[in-house]
Design an enzyme around this catalytic site. Structure first.
Site, PDB file in Angstrom:
ATOM      1  N   LYS A 281      41.228 -17.473 -43.335  1.00 44.58           N
ATOM      2  CA  LYS A 281      40.505 -16.204 -43.240  1.00 44.58           C
ATOM      3  C   LYS A 281      41.486 -15.128 -42.769  1.00 44.58           C
ATOM      4  O   LYS A 281      42.109 -15.267 -41.713  1.00 44.58           O
ATOM      5  CB  LYS A 281      39.352 -16.327 -42.238  1.00 44.58           C
ATOM      6  CG  LYS A 281      38.723 -14.981 -41.824  1.00 44.58           C
ATOM      7  CD  LYS A 281      37.568 -15.152 -40.844  1.00 44.58           C
ATOM      8  CE  LYS A 281      37.074 -13.802 -40.305  1.00 44.58           C
ATOM      9  NZ  LYS A 281      35.960 -13.928 -39.337  1.00 44.58           N
ATOM     10  N   ASP A 286      38.158  -6.552 -38.040  1.00 42.80           N
ATOM     11  CA  ASP A 286      36.728  -6.835 -38.215  1.00 42.80           C
ATOM     12  C   ASP A 286      35.898  -5.910 -37.329  1.00 42.80           C
ATOM     13  O   ASP A 286      35.720  -6.156 -36.138  1.00 42.80           O
ATOM     14  CB  ASP A 286      36.445  -8.305 -37.862  1.00 42.80           C
ATOM     15  CG  ASP A 286      34.977  -8.677 -38.083  1.00 42.80           C
ATOM     16  OD1 ASP A 286      34.241  -7.866 -38.693  1.00 42.80           O
ATOM     17  OD2 ASP A 286      34.578  -9.779 -37.646  1.00 42.80           O
ATOM     18  N   LYS A 293      30.024  -4.037 -34.677  1.00 46.55           N
ATOM     19  CA  LYS A 293      30.172  -4.788 -33.431  1.00 46.55           C
ATOM     20  C   LYS A 293      30.005  -3.860 -32.237  1.00 46.55           C
ATOM     21  O   LYS A 293      30.303  -2.674 -32.329  1.00 46.55           O
ATOM     22  CB  LYS A 293      31.584  -5.393 -33.364  1.00 46.55           C
ATOM     23  CG  LYS A 293      31.765  -6.640 -34.195  1.00 46.55           C
ATOM     24  CD  LYS A 293      33.143  -7.230 -33.978  1.00 46.55           C
ATOM     25  CE  LYS A 293      33.326  -8.482 -34.807  1.00 46.55           C
ATOM     26  NZ  LYS A 293      32.427  -9.578 -34.475  1.00 46.55           N
ATOM     27  N   ASP A 304      41.708 -11.000 -36.344  1.00 46.51           N
ATOM     28  CA  ASP A 304      40.761 -11.791 -37.141  1.00 46.51           C
ATOM     29  C   ASP A 304      41.401 -12.344 -38.428  1.00 46.51           C
ATOM     30  O   ASP A 304      40.729 -12.882 -39.291  1.00 46.51           O
ATOM     31  CB  ASP A 304      39.532 -10.917 -37.462  1.00 46.51           C
ATOM     32  CG  ASP A 304      38.263 -11.738 -37.648  1.00 46.51           C
ATOM     33  OD1 ASP A 304      38.215 -12.883 -37.163  1.00 46.51           O
ATOM     34  OD2 ASP A 304      37.323 -11.235 -38.303  1.00 46.51           O
ATOM     35  N   ASP A 363      28.648  -8.714 -40.380  1.00 44.13           N
ATOM     36  CA  ASP A 363      29.640  -9.210 -39.418  1.00 44.13           C
ATOM     37  C   ASP A 363      29.970 -10.687 -39.638  1.00 44.13           C
ATOM     38  O   ASP A 363      30.926 -11.209 -39.069  1.00 44.13           O
ATOM     39  CB  ASP A 363      29.126  -8.972 -37.991  1.00 44.13           C
ATOM     40  CG  ASP A 363      30.219  -9.088 -36.950  1.00 44.13           C
ATOM     41  OD1 ASP A 363      31.405  -9.114 -37.344  1.00 44.13           O
ATOM     42  OD2 ASP A 363      29.891  -9.155 -35.755  1.00 44.13           O
ATOM     43  N   GLU A 365      31.435 -12.041 -42.063  1.00 37.38           N
ATOM     44  CA  GLU A 365      32.183 -11.776 -43.296  1.00 37.38           C
ATOM     45  C   GLU A 365      33.159 -12.879 -43.665  1.00 37.38           C
ATOM     46  O   GLU A 365      33.536 -13.031 -44.828  1.00 37.38           O
ATOM     47  CB  GLU A 365      32.919 -10.426 -43.178  1.00 37.38           C
ATOM     48  CG  GLU A 365      34.227 -10.451 -42.383  1.00 37.38           C
ATOM     49  CD  GLU A 365      34.081 -10.817 -40.913  1.00 37.38           C
ATOM     50  OE1 GLU A 365      32.968 -10.671 -40.366  1.00 37.38           O
ATOM     51  OE2 GLU A 365      35.069 -11.276 -40.304  1.00 37.38           O
ATOM     52  N   ARG A 367      32.950 -16.191 -43.771  1.00 35.88           N
ATOM     53  CA  ARG A 367      32.423 -17.218 -44.685  1.00 35.88           C
ATOM     54  C   ARG A 367      32.299 -16.666 -46.111  1.00 35.88           C
ATOM     55  O   ARG A 367      32.383 -17.421 -47.077  1.00 35.88           O
ATOM     56  CB  ARG A 367      31.073 -17.727 -44.156  1.00 35.88           C
ATOM     57  CG  ARG A 367      30.048 -16.648 -43.984  1.00 35.88           C
ATOM     58  CD  ARG A 367      28.939 -17.036 -43.013  1.00 35.88           C
ATOM     59  NE  ARG A 367      29.380 -16.991 -41.616  1.00 35.88           N
ATOM     60  CZ  ARG A 367      28.655 -17.381 -40.581  1.00 35.88           C
ATOM     61  NH1 ARG A 367      27.440 -17.858 -40.766  1.00 35.88           N
ATOM     62  NH2 ARG A 367      29.117 -17.311 -39.358  1.00 35.88           N
TER      63      ARG A 367
HETATM   64  N1  BES Z   1      35.453 -12.522 -36.324  1.00 34.78           N
HETATM   65  C1  BES Z   1      34.178 -12.835 -35.815  1.00 34.78           C
HETATM   66  C2  BES Z   1      34.169 -14.059 -34.902  1.00 34.78           C
HETATM   67  C3  BES Z   1      34.946 -13.949 -33.615  1.00 34.78           C
HETATM   68  C4  BES Z   1      34.288 -13.631 -32.449  1.00 34.78           C
HETATM   69  C5  BES Z   1      36.291 -14.220 -33.569  1.00 34.78           C
HETATM   70  C6  BES Z   1      35.004 -13.564 -31.271  1.00 34.78           C
HETATM   71  C7  BES Z   1      37.007 -14.147 -32.387  1.00 34.78           C
HETATM   72  C8  BES Z   1      36.350 -13.825 -31.228  1.00 34.78           C
HETATM   73  C9  BES Z   1      33.205 -13.130 -36.959  1.00 34.78           C
HETATM   74  O1  BES Z   1      33.436 -12.427 -38.123  1.00 34.78           O
HETATM   75  C10 BES Z   1      31.837 -12.762 -36.487  1.00 34.78           C
HETATM   76  O2  BES Z   1      31.624 -11.630 -36.221  1.00 34.78           O
HETATM   77  N2  BES Z   1      30.961 -13.758 -36.396  1.00 34.78           N
HETATM   78  C11 BES Z   1      29.627 -13.565 -35.955  1.00 34.78           C
HETATM   79  C12 BES Z   1      28.715 -14.338 -36.876  1.00 34.78           C
HETATM   80  C13 BES Z   1      27.261 -14.011 -36.677  1.00 34.78           C
HETATM   81  C14 BES Z   1      26.984 -12.631 -37.191  1.00 34.78           C
HETATM   82  C15 BES Z   1      26.469 -15.061 -37.417  1.00 34.78           C
HETATM   83  C16 BES Z   1      29.500 -14.087 -34.523  1.00 34.78           C
HETATM   84  O3  BES Z   1      30.060 -15.135 -34.208  1.00 34.78           O
HETATM   85  O4  BES Z   1      28.862 -13.420 -33.727  1.00 34.78           O
HETATM   86 ZN    ZN Z   2      35.473 -11.912 -38.455  1.00 34.53          ZN
HETATM   87 ZN    ZN Z   3      32.594 -10.485 -38.203  1.00 36.24          ZN
END
Ligand code: BES
Ligand code: ZN
Ligand code: ZN
Length: 516
Positions: A281, A286, A293, A304, A363, A365, A367
């Site tokens: 990824k 992000d 966010k 990210d 968010d 994104e 996957r």
């Molecule tokens: N890049 C983030 C995940 C992340 C969070 C990486 C903290 C490093 C530190 C990812 O894209 C994300 O935002 N995931 C969400 C998914 C949710 C919307 C299902 C998450 O984990 O909150």
């Molecule tokens: Zn992300």
């Molecule tokens: Zn994200």
């Protein structure tokens, strides 16, 4: 041969691995491997085990200080506990003598690398340094090279934006009685892994302003320039449109920077051998997109792209050591921005596989871009093993913290195997589940699947990616959202971007090589 000539002789040789594209911090310290001799007046590092005995070269150092070293160790109450250190001055003819404890266990490769990290941590201001390595409590062969690798990993720094930074020109000489083997193992193998880690750390630390998909692609091209048996291909927006990569295009469409799919293939075995596929990824920033966010900690989302960075670093180390295996690295690069033309929550994206995904949160994104990347690599390369690596969910980070990457597979034995590999390589993973219930949870009312479904987040993320993996294909999903960035350093990883995954993925490739 005197120490001086050895250093000069080997420095120029080790410069062979310092190509023009070397990460900035890489070139500041040159390494030399010398014979066991305390014939130096620099800073010296020696090791002491928990029995307190100074032996071999350390004893010679002690003799030169007329016994003051041993006396000082005793006066300081230093007991040789693993990783503990004292730096002693007033140790003429040496500028200083640092003593590092090696404990009482048989040292593993991982512990030797940690020791190297401790050497770096205990000597960060030294101009030049001589490290005496003999009579260590270990059965590992060529321990000096492992310690050197740990030193390299532990002494990383990112100084590009510090206007008062002065480049230091220092030499660290590792002295052992297997000089040639140590030099050869470091120069032909371990040093390449360390450089791959440096590259990944540089990518993950660089601010989003200057690290966008095309820039990442350029840096990968530069990294691999001149590396034998490697081909780098970069798919742009037109290529993606031709291949119907609606998910990768969708995630990138709110940004002024177009997405890229960076493909690095290394052919170290017969062309007909199925490769190992590493898919990363690479979100260069992000924001969350329209599902923006919250403010706190948002700056960290410059990293990210950790999964993609680890893939680049791992393929680099595999290719540079000339492994007898085929490996393809696929890095899905996009910037996730909110904009009037960005994708919306509720939108449906058509993926390259033909399957549709309802976007529940923009968010989630990672996957989405990975669904196209794993389809691409399966169609084009039919890999024998597919590993995807991603900072996918806060949920994995909350579950496993800084210590373990999450491993999600459809096969318990594969998970256990990954745990063993990680433990030996110095990057641990721990399994989280993936079952039918997680697949059921992502059924969508209007599309084939939906992109999120509440908790458990890491398993749901795995199920979305798993939807795009052929059923009988060996597949490992690594969620590294917890381990990719450290607020507090560990011996081989200073605080900041860890470059997590280069060593792990490299170790997986070695494991499959050994099987053949
Ligand atoms: N890049 C983030 C995940 C992340 C969070 C990486 C903290 C490093 C530190 C990812 O894209 C994300 O935002 N995931 C969400 C998914 C949710 C919307 C299902 C998450 O984990 O909150
Ligand atoms: Zn992300
Ligand atoms: Zn994200």
């Amino acid at each position: 041969m005197g120490l001086k000539s050895l250093i000069i002789g080997t420095t120029s040789l080790s410069a062979a691995i310092l190509l023009a594209t070397a990460p900035a911090a890489w070139a500041e310290t040159s390494f030399a491997f010398g014979t066991l001799s305390a014939d130096t007046q620099d800073h010296v590092t020696v090791f002491m085990d928990a029995d307190g005995a100074l032996s071999g070269a350390a004893d010679e150092v002690n003799d030169k200080t007329e016994g003051r070293l041993e006396q000082a160790i005793e006066d300081a109450g230093f007991k040789g506990k693993f990783g503990k250190s004292i730096q002693l001055y007033g140790m003429a003819p040496f500028t200083s003598v640092t003593v590092i404890g090696t404990g009482d266990e048989d040292l593993s490769v991982r512990q030797l690398r940690d020791l190297g990290g401790h050497v770096a941590g205990a000597s960060d201001n030294d101009a030049s340094l001589s490290v005496m390595i003999d009579d260590l409590n270990t059965d590992v062969e060529v321990a000096a090279a492992q310690i050197a690798m740990g030193y390299k990993l532990g002494s990383y720094s990112f100084t590009k934006y510090k206007t008062d930074h002065k480049d230091v020109d220092r030499t660290v000489a590792f002295h052992s009685d297997d000089t040639d083997e140590a030099k050869s193992l470091f120069d032909s193998d371990l040093g390449h892994v360390a450089k791959g880690v440096y590259f990944a750390r540089d990518m993950g630390t660089e601010p989003g302003k200057s690290m966008y998909p095309e820039k990442f692609a350029q840096d990968v091209r530069a990294l691999f320039r001149g590396v034998a048996n490697v081909r780098v291909d970069v798919l742009d927006l037109d290529d993606m449109e031709r291949r119907n990569m609606g998910a990768l295009i969708g995630v990138g469409q709110g940004s002024v920077h177009d997405p890229r799919l960076v493909v690095v293939s290394y052919t170290g075995a017969a062309r007909t051998d199925a490769p190992i596929a590493l898919v990363g990824k690479g979100i260069t920033f992000d924001t969350g997109g329209i599902s923006l966010k919250p403010n706190t900690g948002q700056w960290l989302m410059k990293s990210d792209l950790s999964g993609a960075a680890a893939v680049a670093g791992a393929v680099y180390s595999v290719a540079k050591r000339g492994a007898d295996v085929n490996v393809v690295g696929v890095m899905a690069m996009a910037e996730n921005m909110p904009a009037s033309d960005a994708i919306r929550p509720g939108d449906v994206l058509e993926t390259m596989s033909g399957k549709t995904i309802e976007v529940m949160s923009t968010d989630a994104e990672g996957r989405l871009i990975l669904s196209d990347a794993v389809t691409y690599v399966q169609e084009e390369y039919d890999p024998r093993l597919l590993i995807d690596i991603a900072t996918l969910t806060g949920s994995a980070a909350r579950a496993l913290g800084d210590d373990y990457g999450a491993v999600v597979t459809r096969d318990w034995e594969l998970s256990q195997h990954m745990m063993h590999i990680g433990k030996a390589a110095g990057e641990d993973v721990w399994p989280l589940p993936l079952n039918d219930n997680h697949y059921s949870a992502i059924k969508s009312d209007i599309a084939d699947i939906k992109s999120t479904a509440g908790s458990p987040g890491a398993s749901i993320g795995g199920a979305v990616i798993g939807t795009f993996i052929d059923e009988d294909r060996p597949w490992v999903h690594l969620d590294i959202a917890g381990v990719d960035w450290l607020d507090k350093g560990i011996p081989t990883t200073p605080k900041g971007h860890a470059g997590w995954g280069v060593r792990f993925l490299d170790a997986v490739v070695r494991d499959l090589e050994a099987e053949e």
